[in-house]
Design an enzyme around this catalytic site. Structure first.
Site, PDB file in Angstrom:
ATOM      1  N   ASN A 188     -10.661  15.685  -4.573  1.00 12.27           N
ATOM      2  CA  ASN A 188     -10.259  15.128  -6.047  1.00 12.27           C
ATOM      3  C   ASN A 188     -10.804  15.817  -6.997  1.00 12.27           C
ATOM      4  O   ASN A 188     -10.274  15.540  -8.088  1.00 12.27           O
ATOM      5  CB  ASN A 188     -10.497  13.496  -5.934  1.00 12.27           C
ATOM      6  CG  ASN A 188      -9.585  13.051  -4.899  1.00 12.27           C
ATOM      7  OD1 ASN A 188      -8.477  12.831  -5.089  1.00 12.27           O
ATOM      8  ND2 ASN A 188     -10.241  12.165  -3.842  1.00 12.27           N
ATOM      9  N   THR A 196       0.842  -1.245   0.002  1.00 11.81           N
ATOM     10  CA  THR A 196       0.181  -0.132   0.175  1.00 11.81           C
ATOM     11  C   THR A 196       0.971   1.209   0.066  1.00 11.81           C
ATOM     12  O   THR A 196       1.560   1.544   0.909  1.00 11.81           O
ATOM     13  CB  THR A 196      -0.900  -0.020   1.119  1.00 11.81           C
ATOM     14  OG1 THR A 196      -1.825   1.376   1.121  1.00 11.81           O
ATOM     15  CG2 THR A 196      -0.079  -0.024   2.476  1.00 11.81           C
TER      16      THR A 196
END
Lengths: 408, 408
Positions: A403, A193
């Site tokens: 985002n 990750t």
């Protein structure tokens, strides 16, 4: 943009030093900011290393190099660039990394293959060679930095620095593990990750360290998701300096190997959960426990189907015990499921059992439970003994804010 | 909650009648609202039928029944309940549907297997038998309703009624097709999509109609996604009354079969795109064209990986030509891809070619292009001749508003 600290943030822990590990940081100005964005970790001779990398078919140069480097004969240095992932940058990106490796290996008098490099940030902009060169020179000469300074320096959209520590008794000696990690969006590790680094003074052979890291990963980093989007740069590296002494661990038969494995998994779980706690826009930490599946792998995939469902995540954000959306997510997972054996609960209260709502189900206490910032969802498939637990966060306006406006 | 009409909405088209098809609607009060929510479509004797249903493992009773019904010897009626999906409701849900089928088949003097039922709305609440019974009785007796009234009646969170028409020359006769569809969230058809109904006066044998519908579906409904969440109730049914006359089409060798197949696919594409145009919170309609993939199937999966990526969808919402996120989505798709052969463009302008940004790429015109409400993204894998086109919408605050607050 300035991001507010996650409401799920945890304070930075007190971290012990790890013999054989020295951090230094510098500002390479990869972005127009006034913060350290280049981290140099020097590792003692004899440090073994293990690593896991994204399975992305569009991985960065750094990941490609790392895949070839581990398991390696040893590691002497780690460089982390923050603010530019250097992914999808062709030969120009490769040249920048080769230059960094050349600078560091010359400085330490080590093999280029003993220098590990990671980069994180915007995709598609070649890492500027001149900035990297000056940044590395500055880092090599700077004073040692704290774990906290290094953790800050590897972050990008992270709203708090994330680190953890644990220890284990190995061969009569206490060994210490420290991990630092960054990540908050583009989190759906296919193998590892984002960027996570684990340091220990334990003595562990590289091949065995790789096996232990892969096992720990399967039930920690591979069980978290923020948005289902898998980064091009995901990397977890574990470095074992061996400074605690003793014969290096080489197999599970060795004294203390089980204790070390458990400590490593515990550390990885702490780090993984911290990433979820910094999930972009997160307001709730969600644990999804799947039992009764056809297999553990099936339970894991069903858990992730739920964790990645925007409808489930928005329902939890709204404090809505809308378990119908969980049924939907189980149904779409492509795994064995029998609607008429399926049961769903929240925080220990079953809402539905064996394919239908419980007649005496009282939603009021469940709605109250969902107001909290930690939510546990239980799913029993009623098919077998497969089980898995995954962690995610809710989907809120904050994710859209970050985002739709931020070039990450 | 009252949802604003989608900015991507299209006006309701002028639709011709289809001989052998009569719509009627009633208000069963499945929710506390003042609108028709129960639709009854009577079909002439001799109507053939084809159907596609969600692959969800947690499908509704209605879907389970439909899977067994097609391809059938014929259809005489369609009932659609809106406001309650009757999914995950166990034996109580089944009883309600059996009752409806009994009422309708007694009224028409047909076999129960010739009555098709769909339901859409909240999951996990058994369809109330008394309301369904009264609603069906009212619908059976009511005046014929327009296509527009029927399309409104099958909707739930839809912000505009969605329908389309087309025609084809078959054996010297013009046959007409009309389709109506509902859906705006929980859209990631695994086989069919939400509830869509197609009516034609063409004469087509059921088995062949099924084959044609499956083919049309593969390049239309299976190519759209709003949120990657697959409904428990997805259903597409096609009814051919045969009232245009002629010998029923039974294979591609028959005169007019190709024309009918093309018209059917065209109709399905129109309907599928209308669903995307009503995607929850959508502000932009996005077409994703994938070429150069290892196979058509691979291109389709890569297209959907991009279309389902929250990071891509928020970037488009923000008008950000952030093609690095498209690279990420290609990389995570689990399909053959070679980073150094990958090219990405917007509306005909290449931003990156062969694995790196174009040196002379000017983002300004692309940013201007992304301000429009229709965006086309081109991806060339540079590997083979596989291609696919998929459609989706952007991810905005509107999606969070709708789904964090609305019990859908």
């Amino acid at each position: 943009m300035d991001l507010a600290r996650s409401p799920l943030a945890r304070p930075f822990p007190d971290l012990p030093g790890i013999a054989g590990v020295t951090c230094r940081v510098a500002n390479a100005r990869y972005k127009d900011w006034d913060r350290a964005d280049l981290t140099f970790v020097e590792l003692a001779e004899g440090t073994s290393v293990a690593g896991l990398f994204t399975k992305s078919a569009c991985a960065s140069t750094e990941v490609e190099m790392g895949r070839k480097q581990v398991p390696a004969s040893g590691a002497r240095a780690l460089i982390v660039n923050a603010g530019n992932s250097n992914a999808f940058t062709g030969y120009r990106g490769r040249e920048a990394i080769e230059q960094i490796v050349g600078q560091v290996s010359a400085h330490l008098g080590c093999e280029p293959a003993q220098v590990f490099v990671s980069s994180t940030g915007v995709i598609g902009v070649p890492l500027p060679k001149d900035k990297a060169c000056a940044g590395v020179e500055a880092a090599l000469k700077s004073e040692p930095a704290s774990w906290e300074a290094a953790t800050h320096a590897i972050g990008t959209t992270d709203t708090f620095p994330k680190a953890a520590t644990t220890s284990a008794l190995v061969g009569g000696k206490t060994v210490t593990l420290v991990g630092i990690i960054k990540g908050s969006g583009m989190i759906a590790p296919d193998m590892a990750t984002m960027l996570g680094y684990i340091f220990t003074d334990a003595a562990v052979e590289s091949q065995f360290l790789q096996e232990l890291l892969a096992r720990a990963n399967a039930e920690t980093f591979s069980c978290i998701t923020v948005d289902g989007d898998t980064s091009t740069s995901d990397t977890v590296l574990a470095f074992a300096t061996g400074k605690a002494g003793g014969t290096p661990l080489a197999s599970y038969d060795d004294d203390g190997a089980d204790a070390f494995a458990a400590a490593l998994t515990d550390l990885c779980r702490q780090l993984a959960q911290l990433v979820v706690r910094d999930g972009e826009g997160a307001s709730k930490f969600i644990e999804i426990a799947v039992t009764g599946a056809a297999s553990n792998e099936s339970a894991h995939r069903i858990g992730l189907a739920i964790a990645n469902s925007p409808l489930v995540k928005t329902a939890i954000a709204g404090g809505d015990a809308n378990w119908g959306r969980i049924v939907m997510a189980v149904g779409k997972a492509g795994e064995p499921a029998d609607r008429d054996r399926l049961s769903i609960g929240f925080g220990g209260t079953w809402a539905a059992k064996d394919g239908q709502p419980l007649p005496d189900y009282d939603e009021a206490p469940v709605a109250e439970y969902l107001k909290g910032d930690e939510v546990r969802i239980e799913i029993d498939l009623g098919l077998g003994s497969g089980r898995a637990t995954v962690w995610t966060c809710d989907l809120t306006h904050g994710y859209i804010d970050i985002n739709a406006d931020y070039r990450s």
